[in-house]
Design an enzyme around this catalytic site. Structure first.
Site, PDB file in Angstrom:
ATOM      1  N   CYS A  99       7.585  -2.559  -3.414  1.00 25.75           N
ATOM      2  CA  CYS A  99       6.796  -3.666  -2.859  1.00 25.75           C
ATOM      3  C   CYS A  99       7.730  -4.846  -2.645  1.00 25.75           C
ATOM      4  O   CYS A  99       8.340  -5.329  -3.588  1.00 25.75           O
ATOM      5  CB  CYS A  99       5.671  -4.033  -3.817  1.00 25.75           C
ATOM      6  SG  CYS A  99       4.832  -5.574  -3.380  1.00 25.75           S
ATOM      7  N   CYS A 103       4.293 -10.069   1.779  1.00 23.06           N
ATOM      8  CA  CYS A 103       3.135  -9.904   2.665  1.00 23.06           C
ATOM      9  C   CYS A 103       1.911 -10.661   2.167  1.00 23.06           C
ATOM     10  O   CYS A 103       1.113 -11.132   2.979  1.00 23.06           O
ATOM     11  CB  CYS A 103       2.777  -8.440   2.827  1.00 23.06           C
ATOM     12  SG  CYS A 103       4.162  -7.328   2.737  1.00 23.06           S
ATOM     13  N   THR A 190       2.319  -9.570  -8.014  1.00 27.08           N
ATOM     14  CA  THR A 190       3.618  -8.906  -7.870  1.00 27.08           C
ATOM     15  C   THR A 190       4.712  -9.888  -7.472  1.00 27.08           C
ATOM     16  O   THR A 190       5.799  -9.871  -8.013  1.00 27.08           O
ATOM     17  CB  THR A 190       3.540  -7.777  -6.826  1.00 27.08           C
ATOM     18  OG1 THR A 190       2.375  -7.017  -7.084  1.00 27.08           O
ATOM     19  CG2 THR A 190       4.740  -6.875  -6.907  1.00 27.08           C
ATOM     20  N   GLU A 256       4.750  -7.003 -11.932  1.00 29.72           N
ATOM     21  CA  GLU A 256       3.520  -7.777 -11.799  1.00 29.72           C
ATOM     22  C   GLU A 256       3.420  -8.754 -12.956  1.00 29.72           C
ATOM     23  O   GLU A 256       3.952  -8.500 -14.041  1.00 29.72           O
ATOM     24  CB  GLU A 256       2.291  -6.859 -11.814  1.00 29.72           C
ATOM     25  CG  GLU A 256       2.229  -5.900 -10.648  1.00 29.72           C
ATOM     26  CD  GLU A 256       3.252  -4.776 -10.721  1.00 29.72           C
ATOM     27  OE1 GLU A 256       3.560  -4.329 -11.843  1.00 29.72           O
ATOM     28  OE2 GLU A 256       3.768  -4.360  -9.671  1.00 29.72           O
ATOM     29  N   HIS A 291      -4.646  -7.712   4.156  1.00 30.68           N
ATOM     30  CA  HIS A 291      -3.834  -6.938   3.210  1.00 30.68           C
ATOM     31  C   HIS A 291      -4.156  -5.441   3.288  1.00 30.68           C
ATOM     32  O   HIS A 291      -3.307  -4.599   3.015  1.00 30.68           O
ATOM     33  CB  HIS A 291      -3.979  -7.476   1.786  1.00 30.68           C
ATOM     34  CG  HIS A 291      -2.708  -7.306   1.009  1.00 30.68           C
ATOM     35  ND1 HIS A 291      -1.500  -7.800   1.423  1.00 30.68           N
ATOM     36  CD2 HIS A 291      -2.448  -6.637  -0.146  1.00 30.68           C
ATOM     37  CE1 HIS A 291      -0.562  -7.458   0.571  1.00 30.68           C
ATOM     38  NE2 HIS A 291      -1.103  -6.749  -0.400  1.00 30.68           N
ATOM     39  N   TYR A 295      -1.212  -2.367   4.110  1.00 26.02           N
ATOM     40  CA  TYR A 295      -0.912  -1.098   3.433  1.00 26.02           C
ATOM     41  C   TYR A 295      -0.697   0.047   4.420  1.00 26.02           C
ATOM     42  O   TYR A 295      -0.089   1.054   4.072  1.00 26.02           O
ATOM     43  CB  TYR A 295      -2.045  -0.736   2.451  1.00 26.02           C
ATOM     44  CG  TYR A 295      -2.035  -1.549   1.171  1.00 26.02           C
ATOM     45  CD1 TYR A 295      -1.329  -2.738   1.075  1.00 26.02           C
ATOM     46  CD2 TYR A 295      -2.724  -1.116   0.053  1.00 26.02           C
ATOM     47  CE1 TYR A 295      -1.323  -3.478  -0.087  1.00 26.02           C
ATOM     48  CE2 TYR A 295      -2.723  -1.856  -1.128  1.00 26.02           C
ATOM     49  CZ  TYR A 295      -2.027  -3.034  -1.190  1.00 26.02           C
ATOM     50  OH  TYR A 295      -2.017  -3.761  -2.343  1.00 26.02           O
ATOM     51  N   CYS A 298       3.381  -0.829   4.686  1.00 25.89           N
ATOM     52  CA  CYS A 298       4.311  -0.715   3.550  1.00 25.89           C
ATOM     53  C   CYS A 298       4.200   0.627   2.844  1.00 25.89           C
ATOM     54  O   CYS A 298       5.204   1.254   2.524  1.00 25.89           O
ATOM     55  CB  CYS A 298       4.126  -1.868   2.581  1.00 25.89           C
ATOM     56  SG  CYS A 298       2.734  -1.703   1.446  1.00 25.89           S
ATOM     57  N   GLU A 446      -1.445   0.779  -7.058  1.00 26.07           N
ATOM     58  CA  GLU A 446      -1.692  -0.328  -6.129  1.00 26.07           C
ATOM     59  C   GLU A 446      -2.394   0.180  -4.869  1.00 26.07           C
ATOM     60  O   GLU A 446      -3.207  -0.532  -4.277  1.00 26.07           O
ATOM     61  CB  GLU A 446      -0.397  -1.047  -5.771  1.00 26.07           C
ATOM     62  CG  GLU A 446      -0.696  -2.365  -5.089  1.00 26.07           C
ATOM     63  CD  GLU A 446       0.532  -3.120  -4.637  1.00 26.07           C
ATOM     64  OE1 GLU A 446       1.624  -2.537  -4.615  1.00 26.07           O
ATOM     65  OE2 GLU A 446       0.384  -4.292  -4.286  1.00 26.07           O
TER      66      GLU A 446
HETATM   67 FE1  SF4 Z   1       3.712  -5.266  -1.500  1.00 29.65          FE
HETATM   68 FE2  SF4 Z   1       2.779  -3.691   0.405  1.00 29.65          FE
HETATM   69 FE3  SF4 Z   1       1.336  -5.773  -0.461  1.00 29.65          FE
HETATM   70 FE4  SF4 Z   1       3.570  -6.103   1.009  1.00 29.65          FE
HETATM   71  S1  SF4 Z   1       1.652  -5.132   1.666  1.00 29.65           S
HETATM   72  S2  SF4 Z   1       2.981  -7.261  -0.785  1.00 29.65           S
HETATM   73  S3  SF4 Z   1       4.834  -4.471   0.236  1.00 29.65           S
HETATM   74  S4  SF4 Z   1       1.918  -3.949  -1.606  1.00 29.65           S
HETATM   75 FE    FE Z   2      -0.423  -5.452  -2.700  1.00 27.15          FE
END
Ligand code: SF4
Ligand code: FE
Length: 481
Positions: A99, A103, A190, A256, A291, A295, A298, A446
C-alpha cells in the site's frame, strides 16, 4: 515549490515531530525504524516515479495555469483523469506490492472538493474556499495527505451520541472564536505516519443529535494532541532480524496506526464541515466511492506481482507445463483483470458534480469493491495451491547460510536445475509475505474491510441498482399491465 524528489520527501518527514508509539515505547526516529521504513519507502515511490520521464504522464498532472502537480493531489476534471488515477495505482502496486498510502488523501480531497461546495451552496459557509486554500498549500509543498475516516465505533448498535464513551466517534468538544477542539480517534490509518497532513472526516451518515460528530477538517500530523499507536502485523519483527530473504519484500510495505486526537485544536480556516450533519453521509459516500474505485487499481497491481511470483514458483518447481497449473494461472489473471475492468468502468462512467470535480459511477465503484472483497482471496488461494507447502515451511535465511544447515537446505530445497535454491526460497517468501505475512494486511484483510466492509457495498448496490426499473423491463416484455 516544484515536485519533491523521493529524497526530499524523506527529509521532509524527518523534520516532522510525530508522536509514534510501537511495542509500548515511543519511536524516537520514525524515518529509520526498520519496521516502519518499508512503509515510508512505499510513499517515497509516489515521489520517485513522478520524477521518472517514463511515468511522468501517469504520475503528474499539469493544471490550466501550467503548474505541474503530483496526480495524488489532483481534483479529477474528467473521466480520463479518473481512469489515469486507476492506471497509476496499478502501476504503483506492481512496483511496490504494498500500500503506497497516498490514495486516501487524494480520495479525501476529491470528496471534500465536491461536498464542501454543496454545503456552501446551502448554508453560505466558506468551507470550499477553506478546502481549496488547504489543497493549494499541499500542492505548493507536494505533501502527502492522510484521509482519516474510520472511528473505533464502540457499540455498533448505537449512534455516536448514544455511546457510553462519547469519544468513540471523533467529535467537537469545544467551539471557540478562532476554531474548534476535537476528541476521538481514527483506526486503521495506513498512511498517517508518512503524511505531513491529515484530513479527518466523519465515518457514517449522521442525524441532528450527532451534530457535534459531523465534523471535517485538516491539520498537520504533528499537531499537539495527536498520538499514533502502530498496529502489529503477522511476521513484523522479521524486519528487525537483518534478513532480506525472510521478509519476502525487503524494500516496501505498509503499517497501520490507531490515531488518537486528544483535545486537538483546529483553526477556523482548516474546517470543512462543522455540524452540517445532513452532509456527513454525502462525504462518506463519495470518499468511500473513490476509495472503492482505487482498489480496482492498487490491488490489481499487487495481484500482478502475486501472479508473477506464482508463475515463477511453478517454473522453479518444474510444474509450469502441467495443464491444471496453466489453467489456475489463467484463472488468477481472469480474476485480477476483472477487478481492473471494474476500476476502469466506474471511472469511464464518471460524471461531474456541482463543483465541477468528477465523481465515479457509485454503483460500479461499489461493485468493484465487492469483487475486491472476494477475488484477492481466491487469487491467494490459487497461489498457495501452486506454490506448495514449502512457502510456509522453508527454513530461514540464517539456516540457508548456516555452516551445518546450509548444505542440507541447499540440497533438499532445490527445485529444477538451473535455478538456485536461494532464488526458489526468495519467490516462496514473497508469496508468503503477500498471502499471510505483513503484506497480507494490505492484500487480503484490507481488500475485505478497507474502504468499507462487504455489507457496506451491498447497501449501496441495493440503493443504486434500480430494481423498480428492472421490474418494469420484465413487465413490459412479459405483457404484464
Ligand atoms: Fe493503499 Fe490501495 Fe488505499 Fe492506495 S488505494 S491507499 S494503495 S489500499
Ligand atoms: Fe485502503
Amino acid at each position: 515549490m516544484a515536485l519533491m524528489t523521493g529524497e526530499q520527501y524523506i527529509e521532509s518527514m524527518r523534520k516532522m515531530n510525530l508522536q509514534v508509539y510501537m511495542f509500548g515505547k515511543k519511536v524516537e526516529n520514525v524515518v529509520d525504524n526498520p519496521i516502519l521504513r518499508p512503509s515510508l519507502n512505499s510513499v517515497r515511490a509516489t515521489y520517485d516515479y513522478a520524477q521518472d520521464p517514463q511515468y511522468e504522464d501517469l504520475m503528474t498532472v499539469t493544471l490550466e495555469d501550467g503548474t505541474k502537480i503530483n496526480r495524488f493531489l489532483n481534483i479529477h476534471r474528467n473521466t480520463t483523469d479518473l481512469m489515469n488515477k486507476v492506471k497509476m495505482q496499478r502501476m504503483l502496486g506492481q512496483k511496490t506490492a504494498a500500500c503506497f498510502q497516498r490514495c486516501v488523501g487524494m480520495d479525501a480531497c476529491n470528496a471534500e472538493y465536491s461536498t464542501t461546495y454543496e454545503i456552501d451552496q446551502k448554508y453560505g459557509t466558506k468551507y470550499h474556499e477553506n478546502f481549496k486554500n488547504f489543497l493549494n498549500y499541499c500542492r505548493e509543498n507536494d505533501f502527502t495527505i492522510d484521509g482519516a475516516m474510520t472511528d473505533p465505533k464502540g457499540d455498533r448498535g448505537l449512534a455516536p451520541h448514544l455511546q457510553a464513551d462519547p469519544d468513540l466517534y471523533l467529535h467537537v468538544v469545544e467551539r471557540r472564536e478562532d476554531g474548534i477542539v476535537v476528541c476521538g480517534a481514527k483506526a486503521h490509518q495506513t498512511g498517517i505516519i508518512n503524511s505531513q497532513e491529515v484530513i479527518v472526516m466523519p465515518t457514517i451518515a449522521m442525524g441532528p443529535d450527532d451534530k457535534d460528530y459531523a465534523v471535517s477538517f485538516a491539520v498537520p500530523t504533528d499537531t499537539e494532541g495527536i498520538l499514533m499507536i502502530i498496529g502489529r502485523q503477522s511476521c513484523d519483527t522479521r524486519k528487525t532480524e537483518n534478513t532480506t530473504l525472510d521478509v519476502g519484500n525487503a524494500e516496501y510495505g505498509g503499517v497501520e496506526a490507531l490515531v488518537i486526537f486528544d483535545h486537538v485544536f483546529v483553526p477556523n480556516d482548516r474546517i470543512f464541515m462543522n455540524g452540517e450533519h445532513e452532509f456527513a453521509g454525502m462525504l462518506v459516500e463519495r470518499f468511500a466511492g473513490f476509495h472503492r474505485q482505487s482498489y480496482g487499481g492498487c490491488k490489481v497491481g499487487v495481484g500482478d506481482v502475486l501472479i508473477g511470483a506464482t508463475a515463477l514458483a511453478a517454473e522453479y518447481n518444474g510444474a509450469e507445463k502441467a495443464s491444471h497449473i496453466k489453467d489456475k494461472l489463467i484463472e488468477m489473471m481472469h480474476l485480477n483483470e476483472t477487478l481492473y475492468c471494474c476500476g476502469i468502468a466506474c471511472s469511464a462512467e464518471g460524471a461531474p458534480t456541482a463543483s465541477g470535480g468528477y465523481l465515479i459511477n457509485l454503483l460500479l465503484a461499489n461493485v468493484c469493491k465487492q469483487n475486491v472483497t472476494r477475488f484477492p482471496y481466491e487469487i491467494a488461494r490459487l497461489a498457495e495451491d501452486i506454490a506448495g507447502g514449502i512457502f510456509v515451511t522453508a527454513p530461514s535465511e540464517a539456516d540457508l547460510k548456516g555452516e551445518v544447515t546450509g548444505p542440507w537446505v541447499e540440497k533438499y530445497l532445490k527445485g529444477v536445475s538451473g535455478v538456485s535454491t536461494e532464488d526458489r526460497m526468495k519467490v516462496m517468501r514473497l508469496i508468503e509475505n503477500l498471502c499471510l505475512g505483513t503484506a497480507a494486511v494490505g492484500y487480503r484483510t484490507e481488500s475485505m474491510h478497507g474502504a468499507g466492509s462487504p455489507q457496506a457495498q451491498r447497501i449501496m448496490i441495493s440503493r443504486q441498482g434500480n430494481l423498480p426499473m428492472k421490474k418494469e423491463l420484465a413487465k413490459k416484455l412479459a405483457g404484464i399491465k
